[in-house]
Design a protein around this motif. Structure first.
Motif, short mmCIF file in Angstrom:
data_model
loop_
_atom_site.label_atom_id
_atom_site.label_comp_id
_atom_site.label_asym_id
_atom_site.label_seq_id
_atom_site.Cartn_x
_atom_site.Cartn_y
_atom_site.Cartn_z
N UNK A 244 0.82 -1.22 0.00
CA UNK A 244 0.00 0.00 0.00
C UNK A 244 0.86 1.27 0.00
N UNK A 245 1.98 1.20 -0.71
CA UNK A 245 2.87 2.36 -0.91
C UNK A 245 3.34 2.99 0.41
N UNK A 246 3.52 2.17 1.44
CA UNK A 246 3.80 2.74 2.77
C UNK A 246 5.09 3.56 2.84
N UNK A 247 6.08 3.23 2.02
CA UNK A 247 7.31 4.04 2.00
C UNK A 247 7.32 5.05 0.84
N UNK A 248 6.22 5.11 0.10
CA UNK A 248 6.16 5.99 -1.08
C UNK A 248 6.11 5.16 -2.34
N UNK A 249 5.75 5.82 -3.45
CA UNK A 249 5.59 5.12 -4.73
C UNK A 249 6.93 4.93 -5.43
N UNK A 250 7.16 3.72 -5.93
CA UNK A 250 8.30 3.48 -6.81
C UNK A 250 7.92 3.94 -8.20
N UNK A 251 8.81 4.67 -8.88
CA UNK A 251 8.44 5.08 -10.24
C UNK A 251 8.55 3.92 -11.25
N UNK A 252 7.58 3.80 -12.10
CA UNK A 252 7.64 2.90 -13.25
C UNK A 252 7.32 3.75 -14.47
N UNK A 253 7.75 3.31 -15.65
CA UNK A 253 7.35 3.99 -16.88
C UNK A 253 6.22 3.21 -17.53
N UNK A 254 5.31 3.97 -18.11
CA UNK A 254 4.20 3.36 -18.81
C UNK A 254 4.31 3.65 -20.31
N UNK A 255 3.45 3.02 -21.10
CA UNK A 255 3.48 3.22 -22.55
C UNK A 255 2.07 3.37 -23.07
N UNK A 256 1.96 4.12 -24.16
CA UNK A 256 0.69 4.15 -24.90
C UNK A 256 0.97 3.51 -26.26
N UNK A 257 0.09 2.60 -26.66
CA UNK A 257 0.27 1.90 -27.94
C UNK A 257 -0.79 2.38 -28.92
N UNK A 258 -0.37 2.84 -30.09
CA UNK A 258 -1.34 3.29 -31.09
C UNK A 258 -1.20 2.46 -32.37
N UNK A 259 -2.22 1.64 -32.67
CA UNK A 259 -2.11 0.78 -33.86
C UNK A 259 -2.67 1.44 -35.12
N UNK A 260 -2.11 1.09 -36.26
CA UNK A 260 -2.66 1.46 -37.56
C UNK A 260 -2.63 0.22 -38.44
N UNK A 261 -3.69 0.05 -39.21
CA UNK A 261 -3.67 -1.07 -40.16
C UNK A 261 -3.77 -0.54 -41.58
N UNK A 262 -3.05 -1.14 -42.49
CA UNK A 262 -3.10 -0.76 -43.90
C UNK A 262 -3.58 -1.96 -44.70
#
Ligand code: FAD
Ligand code: UDP
Length: 376
Positions: A244-262
């Motif tokens: 429950x984040x008792x010592x604080x939040x660890x940073x993680x990186x997130x991603x956004x995925x954008x698909x295109x189809x041809x």
């Protein structure tokens, strides 16, 4: 509900341990997964156009561990694929990791040949040099080249991916893609490389297909932990969330995925992965059929754009390897050591930038060295 084992998370870590416990020790296991599928970030599926895509970014399996390769080969055959990546630099597709071919793609032949000779003489053919190491060169030509590569390959990409400069991260991050004194354009040189021939999802399904294994999907462990009874717990989610984040939040990186189809073209780019260190907000584009080698009309590409992780809003994909984050992680780790019958394992729970083979090796090691002993 009463279970011997609860495993939180159905990624590689959770699946390996569920499979080992069920098949080797005849233990009954409940796997709890908050997503609507198994496989964690290595999950793949067909998009609406029938193209096999990796939902959470390109996953190339590569390892030098015969043990890991043979273990997974019980559950899949492999499409032997060797990953090649181009980075767009000054309008040209340049091989990365930066190597002798990259040098010749970017510079006039006379100059490239001169620098090539110097690189071979200084470091040796076949050597890999992290960019942050090469920057320390005292040779004027090599220093100049290192500064060029730093600016054109690493600086912009790393800022986008991590929100930081290369030197603000643990040096192991950019060392994953070292300058390679070679004409070998492959992204990895590991002995065993490929993608599961029927996809990762089929591999995970086979791993978990055992009467001792039950899976509870679309369920967050933190919401059900008080209503489930178990003797032992394996946790593969973010370690700070468990406490429950008792010592604080660890940073993680997130991603956004954008698909295109041809539908009107069968090929989009010259390699399965093209990186954009210097232009655009996204970091890379993956064209999946070039990677899976699926024969299908049309083509699907997916763009990746990184951001900070905000619990409840997006997903934690990358721990951020830095000294101060490790200090915070160690506090949580000390708390884990106080818990009996709890094991924390995997990229999120160990807060380590693991590749898939490292996660599998870690889970197998945990099973063989700790869990078997604990049971007997
Ligand atoms: P995960 O795959 O993250 O699985 C953890 C699971 O736990 C998730 O399914 C999550 O939903 C679940 N979970 C978390 N919290 C809870 C909770 N409270 N309740 C229930 N469920 C929960 N590795 C390679 O070797 N080669 C590659 O090419 C490669 N490319 C990558 C590209 C990207 C974009 C990313 C993000 C990773 C890549 N990796 C690659 C790394 C690879 O994805 C990981 O090493 C591996 O998937 C980690 O497995 P894991 O089981 O530890 O974690
Ligand atoms: N990197 C870069 N430019 C590139 C490729 C990689 O700066 O063209 C750096 C960047 O910091 C990246 C790290 O090297 O996050 C590791 O790259 P890798 O391809 O291993 O990342 P992953 O596939 O794990 O996202």
């Amino acid at each position: 509900m009463e279970f011997q084992w609860v495993i939180v998370g159905a990624g590689f870590s959770g699946c390996v341990l569920a499979e080992r416990l069920a098949t080797q020790l005849d233990q009954k296991v409940l796997v709890i997964e908050k997503r609507d599928h198994i496989g964690g970030n290595a999950y793949d599926c067909h998009d609406e156009h029938g193209v096999l895509i990796h939902k959470y970014g390109p996953h190339l399996f590569h390892t030098n561990s015969k043990k890991v390769w043979e273990y997974l080969s019980q559950f899949t055959e492999w499409t032997r694929y060797q990953h090649r990546v181009l980075a767009m630099i000054e309008g040209k597709g340049v091989p990365v990791p930066f190597n002798l071919n990259s040098l010749h793609t970017l510079f006039p032949a006379h100059y490239a040949t001169h620098i090539e000779e110097k690189l071979i003489l200084t470091y040796g053919l076949g050597k890999k040099i992290p960019i942050l190491e090469m920057l320390k060169s005292t040779d004027e030509d090599l220093k100049h080249l290192a500064e060029y590569i730093y600016q054109k390959v690493f600086y912009g990409y790393t800022l986008k991916q991590w929100g930081m400069k290369p030197e603000e991260l643990d040096s192991s991050v950019t060392a994953r893609v070292p300058i390679y004194i070679s004409k070998d354009d492959r992204y990895f040189q590991d002995q065993y490389q490929g993608v599961p021939n029927l996809g990762y999802h089929a591999l995970f399904k086979k791993m978990l297909a055992h009467p001792n294994i039950k899976i509870l999907m679309k369920t967050d462990f933190h919401e059900v932990k008080n209503s489930i009874h178990y003797s032992k717990l394996i946790y593969t989610g973010p370690i700070d969330a468990f406490f429950d984040y008792k010592y604080g939040k660890l940073p993680y990186r997130s991603l956004k995925f954008t698909p295109y189809h041809f539908t009107d073209r069968n090929s989009y780019q010259d390699a399965a992965q093209v990186n954009y260190p210097n232009e655009y907000d996204f970091t890379r584009i993956t064209e999946y059929k070039k990677l899976t080698q699926q024969k299908v009309p049309g083509t699907t590409i997916i763009l990746e754009e990184a951001s900070s992780y905000v619990p409840g809003e997006n997903e934690p994909y990358y721990p951020v390897p830095r000294k101060e984050n490790n200090v915070l992680y160690q506090k949580y780790k000390r708390d884990v050591e106080q818990l009996e019958n709890h094991w924390f394992v995997g990229r999120l729970a160990d807060y380590k930038y693991y590749n898939m083979d490292q996660v599998v090796a870690r889970a197998l090691h945990l099973f063989e060295k700790e869990i078997i002993k604990d049971i007997s």
